[in-house]
Write an enzyme that holds these catalytic residues in place. Structure first.
Site, PDB file in Angstrom:
ATOM      1  N   ASN A 211       0.851  -1.200   0.000  1.00  0.00           N
ATOM      2  CA  ASN A 211       0.000   0.000   0.000  1.00  0.00           C
ATOM      3  C   ASN A 211       0.882   1.244   0.000  1.00  0.00           C
ATOM      4  O   ASN A 211       2.109   1.145  -0.012  1.00  0.00           O
ATOM      5  CB  ASN A 211      -0.935  -0.025   1.210  1.00  0.00           C
ATOM      6  CG  ASN A 211      -0.151  -0.126   2.495  1.00  0.00           C
ATOM      7  OD1 ASN A 211       0.668   0.714   2.816  1.00  0.00           O
ATOM      8  ND2 ASN A 211      -0.364  -1.216   3.240  1.00  0.00           N
ATOM      9  N   ALA A 275       1.476   1.356  11.608  1.00  0.00           N
ATOM     10  CA  ALA A 275       1.747   0.634  10.356  1.00  0.00           C
ATOM     11  C   ALA A 275       0.457   0.431   9.571  1.00  0.00           C
ATOM     12  O   ALA A 275      -0.610   0.246  10.149  1.00  0.00           O
ATOM     13  CB  ALA A 275       2.375  -0.722  10.669  1.00  0.00           C
ATOM     14  N   ASP A 279      -4.357  -6.183   5.385  1.00  0.00           N
ATOM     15  CA  ASP A 279      -5.387  -6.978   6.077  1.00  0.00           C
ATOM     16  C   ASP A 279      -5.339  -8.442   5.645  1.00  0.00           C
ATOM     17  O   ASP A 279      -5.738  -9.322   6.387  1.00  0.00           O
ATOM     18  CB  ASP A 279      -6.779  -6.398   5.782  1.00  0.00           C
ATOM     19  CG  ASP A 279      -6.980  -5.082   6.517  1.00  0.00           C
ATOM     20  OD1 ASP A 279      -6.369  -4.915   7.580  1.00  0.00           O
ATOM     21  OD2 ASP A 279      -7.733  -4.220   6.015  1.00  0.00           O
ATOM     22  N   LYS A 289       8.229 -18.144  -9.697  1.00  0.00           N
ATOM     23  CA  LYS A 289       7.601 -16.999 -10.364  1.00  0.00           C
ATOM     24  C   LYS A 289       6.411 -17.467 -11.208  1.00  0.00           C
ATOM     25  O   LYS A 289       6.552 -18.402 -12.007  1.00  0.00           O
ATOM     26  CB  LYS A 289       8.655 -16.309 -11.236  1.00  0.00           C
ATOM     27  CG  LYS A 289       8.197 -15.003 -11.781  1.00  0.00           C
ATOM     28  CD  LYS A 289       9.278 -14.325 -12.600  1.00  0.00           C
ATOM     29  CE  LYS A 289       8.667 -13.211 -13.395  1.00  0.00           C
ATOM     30  NZ  LYS A 289       9.435 -12.879 -14.567  1.00  0.00           N
ATOM     31  N   ASP A 305      -4.610  -9.381  13.301  1.00  0.00           N
ATOM     32  CA  ASP A 305      -4.665  -7.956  13.627  1.00  0.00           C
ATOM     33  C   ASP A 305      -3.748  -7.723  14.836  1.00  0.00           C
ATOM     34  O   ASP A 305      -4.074  -8.113  15.968  1.00  0.00           O
ATOM     35  CB  ASP A 305      -6.100  -7.524  13.937  1.00  0.00           C
ATOM     36  CG  ASP A 305      -6.211  -6.016  13.988  1.00  0.00           C
ATOM     37  OD1 ASP A 305      -5.437  -5.400  14.747  1.00  0.00           O
ATOM     38  OD2 ASP A 305      -7.037  -5.452  13.260  1.00  0.00           O
ATOM     39  N   ILE A 306      -2.587  -7.127  14.573  1.00  0.00           N
ATOM     40  CA  ILE A 306      -1.546  -6.993  15.612  1.00  0.00           C
ATOM     41  C   ILE A 306      -2.051  -6.109  16.758  1.00  0.00           C
ATOM     42  O   ILE A 306      -1.889  -6.429  17.935  1.00  0.00           O
ATOM     43  CB  ILE A 306      -0.240  -6.423  15.013  1.00  0.00           C
ATOM     44  CG1 ILE A 306       0.160  -7.213  13.759  1.00  0.00           C
ATOM     45  CG2 ILE A 306       0.883  -6.432  16.039  1.00  0.00           C
ATOM     46  CD1 ILE A 306       1.275  -6.599  12.953  1.00  0.00           C
ATOM     47  N   PHE A 324      -4.198   3.710  14.739  1.00  0.00           N
ATOM     48  CA  PHE A 324      -4.416   4.693  13.676  1.00  0.00           C
ATOM     49  C   PHE A 324      -5.627   4.271  12.852  1.00  0.00           C
ATOM     50  O   PHE A 324      -5.926   3.076  12.759  1.00  0.00           O
ATOM     51  CB  PHE A 324      -3.188   4.775  12.754  1.00  0.00           C
ATOM     52  CG  PHE A 324      -2.227   5.852  13.168  1.00  0.00           C
ATOM     53  CD1 PHE A 324      -1.432   5.676  14.290  1.00  0.00           C
ATOM     54  CD2 PHE A 324      -2.123   7.039  12.450  1.00  0.00           C
ATOM     55  CE1 PHE A 324      -0.552   6.662  14.690  1.00  0.00           C
ATOM     56  CE2 PHE A 324      -1.240   8.035  12.841  1.00  0.00           C
ATOM     57  CZ  PHE A 324      -0.449   7.852  13.959  1.00  0.00           C
ATOM     58  N   LYS A 342     -11.309  -2.216  18.814  1.00  0.00           N
ATOM     59  CA  LYS A 342      -9.910  -2.615  18.981  1.00  0.00           C
ATOM     60  C   LYS A 342      -9.394  -2.320  20.385  1.00  0.00           C
ATOM     61  O   LYS A 342      -8.196  -2.396  20.635  1.00  0.00           O
ATOM     62  CB  LYS A 342      -9.044  -1.951  17.913  1.00  0.00           C
ATOM     63  CG  LYS A 342      -9.424  -2.367  16.486  1.00  0.00           C
ATOM     64  CD  LYS A 342      -8.288  -2.161  15.517  1.00  0.00           C
ATOM     65  CE  LYS A 342      -8.672  -2.618  14.120  1.00  0.00           C
ATOM     66  NZ  LYS A 342      -7.507  -2.828  13.254  1.00  0.00           N
TER      67      LYS A 342
HETATM   68  N1  CTP Z   1      -3.644  -2.986  12.349  1.00  0.00           N
HETATM   69  C1  CTP Z   1      -2.809  -3.977  12.845  1.00  0.00           C
HETATM   70  N2  CTP Z   1      -2.773  -5.201  12.246  1.00  0.00           N
HETATM   71  C2  CTP Z   1      -3.527  -5.470  11.180  1.00  0.00           C
HETATM   72  C3  CTP Z   1      -4.386  -4.467  10.656  1.00  0.00           C
HETATM   73  C4  CTP Z   1      -4.411  -3.239  11.264  1.00  0.00           C
HETATM   74  O1  CTP Z   1      -2.106  -3.751  13.817  1.00  0.00           O
HETATM   75  N3  CTP Z   1      -3.467  -6.681  10.616  1.00  0.00           N
HETATM   76  C5  CTP Z   1      -3.685  -1.695  13.024  1.00  0.00           C
HETATM   77  C6  CTP Z   1      -3.133  -0.538  12.219  1.00  0.00           C
HETATM   78  O2  CTP Z   1      -1.754  -0.386  12.457  1.00  0.00           O
HETATM   79  C7  CTP Z   1      -3.952   0.628  12.734  1.00  0.00           C
HETATM   80  C8  CTP Z   1      -5.280   0.029  13.077  1.00  0.00           C
HETATM   81  O3  CTP Z   1      -5.057  -1.369  13.214  1.00  0.00           O
HETATM   82  O4  CTP Z   1      -3.435   1.142  13.928  1.00  0.00           O
HETATM   83  C9  CTP Z   1      -6.363   0.248  12.089  1.00  0.00           C
HETATM   84  O5  CTP Z   1      -5.962  -0.194  10.846  1.00  0.00           O
HETATM   85  P1  CTP Z   1      -6.938  -0.129   9.597  1.00  0.00           P
HETATM   86  O6  CTP Z   1      -6.326  -0.805   8.443  1.00  0.00           O
HETATM   87  O7  CTP Z   1      -7.402   1.296   9.421  1.00  0.00           O
HETATM   88  O8  CTP Z   1      -8.170  -0.912  10.200  1.00  0.00           O
HETATM   89  P2  CTP Z   1      -8.796  -2.251   9.846  1.00  0.00           P
HETATM   90  O9  CTP Z   1      -9.192  -2.889  11.124  1.00  0.00           O
HETATM   91  O10 CTP Z   1      -7.931  -3.038   8.948  1.00  0.00           O
HETATM   92  O11 CTP Z   1     -10.107  -1.776   9.116  1.00  0.00           O
HETATM   93  P3  CTP Z   1     -10.374  -1.356   7.604  1.00  0.00           P
HETATM   94  O12 CTP Z   1      -9.146  -1.656   6.809  1.00  0.00           O
HETATM   95  O13 CTP Z   1     -11.528  -2.197   7.256  1.00  0.00           O
HETATM   96  O14 CTP Z   1     -10.705   0.086   7.697  1.00  0.00           O
END
Ligand code: CTP
Length: 399
Positions: A211, A275, A279, A289, A305-306, A324, A342
């Site tokens: 991303n 970060a 997802d 490859k 989800d960390i 964030f 969260k």
């Molecule tokens: N985050 C994380 N680990 C993941 C996904 C997200 O630690 N696998 C953390 C990001 O670092 C951020 C927060 O979760 O602090 C929100 O991330 P975001 O991508 O906005 O939220 P999602 O829960 O993935 O929701 P969406 O993408 O559907 O908006």
């Protein structure tokens, strides 16, 4: 003021009427147990004498960048390394302008330019000079260099005019420095962890899904935490950014690696998840490859989800967990949902639909959502300054 005991202060006295007050500052610092070396600019010597500064400080006084005796004894680099803290008092309009340009034309400006220590500036000047737009611009620049500004105050000035520009009183200056050292000492005992940057989720050995995250905001947060005394670990996805040695930098590529490193580095007191973690990861990554075909179907599965893992940890949940939320729409709703779902203490939300701020930009504009339903907007500014403001809030929450 016990935080000042045995601290090495490099006092830089510039040429302004308020220079005479620096003698009182020296007296108070000595009472607090500080060791002082001083630099007098050439104009400062018109207001105070090197002899009076040396007598009161019981320390060496320097004035000339190319003085053979000084250079052989302690050069400008050694002088800036010697100090625990640099205090510029009074900081005149001329000095502030020179520092904003990164000038190194005399010993004072050279030592400051070469320094990696906290720098406190105590401005003193006429109200019109203080209010001049060029002064405002210079101060903004100096703040991005993380110089700290004490004052000035409103009052009657030496020139007889009244307004903002009067130098802060010596006792208040010393108190401010003492408070700063107290905070640093307190934070020295605390650990902080920051995740930053994007992740790479491999499809095959040479291709990955990623991303637009640059990692800049996360790196600035780690630097700001470290400057505030926290023992800081930065777990970063791929970026070209750098940090100083005081920060433990762990480079990772995938979300899975970021998760493992986060686990390894717990427990901490404060955790900030900036970060942009992917997802999803590829369900069955190809070891070779992938060749071109008419169609390619990639199956994805969810990454851990960390943030969620850490904020719901039974025994190792940090005192403060900050997430964030980068959103293109429904910012308030989405941020509030993430705060709750969260289990965060704070969510820092930014609107990434504006191309000039947020992703890949040096600037950011964020709204902080707190657990107690409060929200606070931090107006658009440099990511370093946004980080300073966020860390200020962290400090407040930890008291
Ligand atoms: N985050 C994380 N680990 C993941 C996904 C997200 O630690 N696998 C953390 C990001 O670092 C951020 C927060 O979760 O602090 C929100 O991330 P975001 O991508 O906005 O939220 P999602 O829960 O993935 O929701 P969406 O993408 O559907 O908006």
């Amino acid at each position: 003021m016990k935080n000042l005991k045995d601290k090495k202060i490099l006092l830089i006295i510039c040429g302004g009427v308020a220079a005479y007050k620096s003698l009182e500052t020296i007296r108070i610092l000595k009472k607090c147990g500080c060791e002082i070396k001083s630099i007098l600019t050439s104009n400062a010597k018109k207001f105070v004498t090197p002899l009076s500064v040396a007598s009161l400080s019981r320390g060496k006084v320097y004035d000339d960048l190319f003085n053979v005796e000084n250079e052989s004894e302690m050069d400008h680099i050694a002088l800036s390394r010697w100090a625990d803290l640099i205090l510029v008092e009074p900081a005149t309009a001329n000095t502030i302008s020179k520092l904003a340009k990164g000038s190194s034309e005399d010993l004072a400006s050279t030592v400051i330019l070469a320094s990696n220590k906290p720098i406190f500036l105590v401005p003193a000047m006429n109200v019109r000079m203080w209010e001049h737009p060029s002064m405002k611009e210079n101060l903004e620049i100096l703040k991005t260099y993380s110089y700290k500004i004490i004052g000035p105050e409103i009052g009657e000035m030496a020139c007889g005019e009244y307004g903002e520009g009067k130098m802060t009183e010596p006792l208040d200056i010393v108190n401010t420095i003492n408070d700063y050292l107290f905070l640093i000492n307190k934070n020295n005992r605390l650990k902080a962890l920051v995740t930053a940057g994007p992740t790479h989720e491999y499809i095959d050995p040479v291709r990955f899904i990623t991303n637009k995250s640059s990692g800049k905001q996360g790196y600035e947060l780690a630097k700001s935490l470290s400057r505030n005394g926290f023992q800081t670990t930065l777990i970063s996805g791929p970026t070209n950014l750098k940090v100083d040695d005081e920060i433990k930098l762990i480079k990772v590529e995938t979300a899975e690696q970021m998760f493992k490193e986060t686990q390894k580095n717990l427990p901490v007191d404060v955790a900030i998840f900036s970060a942009a973690v992917a997802d999803f990861k590829v369900f069955e990554k190809s070891d070779i490859k992938i060749k071109k075909e008419d169609k390619l179907t990639i199956k994805l599965e969810k990454n851990v989800d960390i943030l969620n893992y850490v904020s719901n940890h039974n025994s190792m949940r940090p005192k403060l967990v900050i997430g964030f939320a980068a959103e293109t729409n429904n910012l308030e709703n989405n941020a509030e949902k993430k705060l709750k779902n969260k289990n965060c203490d704070m969510i820092i939300a930014n609107d990434v639909s504006d191309k000039n701020i947020g992703f890949d930009s040096d600037f950011n504009e964020v709204t902080i959502f707190y657990k107690n339903n409060k929200q606070e907007k931090l107006s658009s500014k440099n990511k370093m300054l946004i980080s300073e403001e966020i860390v200020e809030r962290i400090n407040n929450q930890l008291t």
